[in-house]
Scaffold this active site. Structure first.
Site, short mmCIF file in Angstrom:
data_model
loop_
_atom_site.label_atom_id
_atom_site.label_comp_id
_atom_site.label_asym_id
_atom_site.label_seq_id
_atom_site.Cartn_x
_atom_site.Cartn_y
_atom_site.Cartn_z
N CYS A 26 10.55 -98.53 -45.09
CA CYS A 26 9.30 -99.17 -45.50
C CYS A 26 8.10 -98.55 -44.79
CB CYS A 26 9.36 -100.67 -45.23
SG CYS A 26 7.88 -101.54 -45.74
N GLY A 50 -0.52 -102.44 -34.64
CA GLY A 50 -0.13 -103.22 -33.47
C GLY A 50 1.28 -102.92 -33.02
N CYS A 123 11.43 -108.65 -43.28
CA CYS A 123 10.47 -109.48 -44.02
C CYS A 123 11.05 -110.13 -45.27
CB CYS A 123 9.21 -108.68 -44.36
SG CYS A 123 9.46 -107.37 -45.57
#
Length: 184
Positions: A26, A50, A123
């Protein structure tokens, strides 16, 4: 695109008896691609993430990943296959800090993420039920229960089906062998 590139890969690897890492796929093919396209639209030359990792430019001009300052939260394993172009347009400012320092900065700035629990979930598998996702995606291609067999051919137990296990797994096998055993 996400389903084809990431979810189908995830399902296919489990069905083949391999351990997938969908975040790696991904990041390179979906996330970075989309962020770089949007950045280009906006006239941005760089993007910041991040992720707990660092990017270094070597003397020969190539870019490489370096582990973050907080080894316990290092994320280079999920970023290792980013392209040179992707790395050259990415900043990872939190990689120079310990996780606790980032949380303190976020608290001082009153950011809602300051107390957010760490996530290690995939996810599209938020409840950690990988088998349910694989069954939903693969349907009748999912193999059923089988036998645990040693490398020398001895049957030592029964299992729920290969979609419930990954290579190297030793917990949750429900085998009492008197010593640790691992899925191979």
């Amino acid at each position: 695109e996400f389903k084809e590139q990431v979810m189908d890969y995830f399902t296919g690897e489990y069905l083949a008896g391999r351990t997938p890492n969908p975040c790696v796929i991904c990041n390179r093919r979906i996330k970075w691609k989309a962020m770089m396209e949007k950045g280009k639209e906006l006239g941005a030359e760089l993007m910041a993430t991040g992720h707990y990792a660092r990017i270094l430019q070597l003397e020969n001009g190539r870019y490489t990943l370096k582990m973050s300052a907080t080894a316990a939260k290092d994320q280079t394993y999920a970023l290792y296959n980013l392209t040179q172009n992707q790395l050259s347009h990415t900043l990872m400012p939190v990689g120079d800090y310990e996780k606790e320092e980032i949380r303190k900065i976020a608290q001082e700035l009153n950011l809602p993420i300051a107390n957010k629990p760490d996530s290690q979930d995939i996810c599209f598998v938020p409840d950690n039920d990988y088998a349910a996702v694989i069954r939903r995606e693969a349907g009748d291609r999912v193999p059923g229960p089988g036998k645990f067999v040693t490398v020398d051919g001895k049957v030592i137990g029964e299992h729920k089906g290969i979609i419930h296990y990954t290579v190297g797994q030793r917990k949750g096998l429900n085998l009492s062998m008197g010593h640790p055993v691992f899925v191979k």
